[in-house]
Design an enzyme around this catalytic site. Structure first.
Site, PDB file in Angstrom:
ATOM      1  CG  ASP A   1      74.000  41.482 -19.704  1.00 44.22           C
ATOM      2  OD1 ASP A   1      73.036  42.225 -19.931  1.00 44.22           O
ATOM      3  OD2 ASP A   1      74.456  41.085 -19.139  1.00 44.22           O
TER       4      ASP A   1
ATOM      5  NE  ARG B   1      65.140  47.795 -17.507  1.00 42.40           N
ATOM      6  CZ  ARG B   1      66.301  46.459 -17.880  1.00 42.40           C
ATOM      7  NH1 ARG B   1      67.402  47.700 -17.398  1.00 42.40           N
ATOM      8  NH2 ARG B   1      66.178  45.697 -18.160  1.00 42.40           N
TER       9      ARG B   1
ATOM     10  CD  GLU C   1      67.070  31.850 -14.676  1.00 48.93           C
ATOM     11  OE1 GLU C   1      67.353  32.073 -16.333  1.00 48.93           O
ATOM     12  OE2 GLU C   1      67.137  30.494 -14.582  1.00 48.93           O
ATOM     13  CG  ASN C   2      64.790  37.655 -19.398  1.00 48.35           C
ATOM     14  OD1 ASN C   2      65.907  37.187 -20.410  1.00 48.35           O
ATOM     15  ND2 ASN C   2      65.889  37.924 -18.182  1.00 48.35           N
TER      16      ASN C   2
ATOM     17  NE  ARG D   1      76.692  38.415 -19.333  1.00 50.85           N
ATOM     18  CZ  ARG D   1      75.942  38.212 -18.748  1.00 50.85           C
ATOM     19  NH1 ARG D   1      76.041  36.461 -17.997  1.00 50.85           N
ATOM     20  NH2 ARG D   1      74.681  38.512 -17.916  1.00 50.85           N
TER      21      ARG D   1
HETATM   22  C1  FPP Z   1      69.763  42.198 -21.684  1.00 45.19           C
HETATM   23  O1  FPP Z   1      69.854  43.287 -21.054  1.00 45.19           O
HETATM   24  C2  FPP Z   1      68.566  41.949 -22.652  1.00 45.19           C
HETATM   25  C3  FPP Z   1      67.415  41.126 -22.939  1.00 45.19           C
HETATM   26  C4  FPP Z   1      67.227  40.295 -21.990  1.00 45.19           C
HETATM   27  C5  FPP Z   1      66.572  41.316 -23.906  1.00 45.19           C
HETATM   28  C6  FPP Z   1      67.572  40.908 -25.142  1.00 45.19           C
HETATM   29  C7  FPP Z   1      66.461  41.349 -26.536  1.00 45.19           C
HETATM   30  C8  FPP Z   1      66.371  41.561 -27.280  1.00 45.19           C
HETATM   31  C9  FPP Z   1      68.219  42.701 -27.852  1.00 45.19           C
HETATM   32  C10 FPP Z   1      65.963  41.802 -28.925  1.00 45.19           C
HETATM   33  C11 FPP Z   1      65.987  40.459 -30.134  1.00 45.19           C
HETATM   34  C12 FPP Z   1      65.197  40.501 -30.130  1.00 45.19           C
HETATM   35  C13 FPP Z   1      64.598  39.442 -31.269  1.00 45.19           C
HETATM   36  C14 FPP Z   1      63.863  39.717 -32.411  1.00 45.19           C
HETATM   37  C15 FPP Z   1      65.166  38.327 -30.812  1.00 45.19           C
HETATM   38  P1  FPP Z   1      69.641  43.987 -20.317  1.00 45.19           P
HETATM   39  O2  FPP Z   1      68.132  44.793 -20.501  1.00 45.19           O
HETATM   40  O3  FPP Z   1      69.299  42.687 -18.639  1.00 45.19           O
HETATM   41  O4  FPP Z   1      70.496  45.197 -19.824  1.00 45.19           O
HETATM   42  P2  FPP Z   1      70.866  45.257 -18.491  1.00 45.19           P
HETATM   43  O5  FPP Z   1      71.771  44.586 -18.017  1.00 45.19           O
HETATM   44  O6  FPP Z   1      71.468  47.126 -18.540  1.00 45.19           O
HETATM   45  O7  FPP Z   1      69.679  45.641 -17.106  1.00 45.19           O
END
Ligand code: FPP
Length: 249
Positions: free
Chosen positions: A23, A36, A70-71, A191
């Site tokens: 996260d 982002r 949910e994403n 996390r």
């Molecule tokens: C949460 O941060 C992150 C995600 C929903 C995406 C996670 C995916 C990756 C790190 C890429 C992984 C790659 C592979 C190949 C598995 P957020 O976007 O919710 O951050 P925020 O809370 O600061 O907005």
């Protein structure tokens, strides 16, 4: 296998299975005045480093929450970018992961993902299925409640067909119908980014998992940060509902 283990970590008390909720990618990007998606790109690099480090230190299973059910509610451009990123990473990294003895596995409802991504996922799972150095599970379109509902439906169908009786339904049987069949429960969940919740991740599986929350944003979660999480884990006493272990006379 873990000759590189930092001296403040005990090789006899490492978690067998580490799960991560990655996260803070978006916030990291905003802090850097970047879009982002740049945070996700950097987050993927961090994950790659964590996989290498886990393998070097003798951790046998790493599970990463890459995309939740949910994403899909995120802006279309971001969702599209993530799907392309997963596919690109797979194409680019598969050979090296295979060489390094990584067994790749995907958990979640993969049927809703773009067809080309599904093909790439199936190919990588098949190609690496005999690797044993580390198992790398990536949760994509994963939601724990959906997973439990799906297990319930499968068992209800077996009852309906007369193949099992309601009283045959046990914890073991439920586990056999989860996406994580044959994967032992995580010992440690990490996390990042200061959020302290599970967000529908491995709810059944994490009944006795140790939780570690850190304010570090995922793209900044480096080897030193991982080491801190493992030190915290090693300082805990896991009792699994029992009283403190007593030495036998
Ligand atoms: C949460 O941060 C992150 C995600 C929903 C995406 C996670 C995916 C990756 C790190 C890429 C992984 C790659 C592979 C190949 C598995 P957020 O976007 O919710 O951050 P925020 O809370 O600061 O907005």
């Amino acid at each position: 296998m873990n000759s590189n283990l930092p001296i403040d970590l005990n090789s006899q008390n490492l978690p067998h299975h580490v799960a991560v909720i990655m996260d803070g990618n978006g916030r990291w990007a905003t802090q850097q005045k970047l879009p982002r998606i740049a945070g996700h790109r950097q987050g993927a690099r961090t994950l790659k480093e964590l996989l290498r480090c886990s393998k070097d230190w003798g951790i046998k299973i790493l599970t990463a929450y890459a995309f939740s059910t949910e994403n899909w509610r995120r802006p279309t451009e971001e969702v599209d970018f993530l799907m392309i990123l997963f596919e690109k990473m797979l194409r680019r990294e598969l050979e090296e992961m295979h060489r390094e003895g990584v067994r790749i596995n995907f958990v979640g409802d993969l049927s809703a993902l773009p067809k080309s991504l599904q093909n790439e996922m199936q190919r990588s799972m098949l190609e690496t299925s005999n690797n044993r150095d580390i198992q790398f599970n990536v949760a994509v379109n994963y939601g724990s409640r959906k997973e439990i509902v799906s297990a319930c439906r499968q068992l209800a169908e077996l009852v309906q067909k007369g193949e099992i009786k309601p009283e045959d339904i046990s914890e073991d049987l439920i586990e056999k119908n989860l996406y994580t069949v044959d994967i032992p429960a995580p010992d440690l969940l990490i996390r990042t980014s200061g959020e302290k919740r599970l967000s529908n991740f491995l709810l059944w599986q994490m009944a006795y998992t140790e939780m570690y929350f850190t304010d570090t944003l995922w793209p900044d979660f480096d080897q030193a940060a991982f080491q801190q999480a493992l030190i915290s884990y090693q300082n805990r006493e896991r009792r699994f509902g029992k009283v403190k272990a007593v030495l036998s006379a």
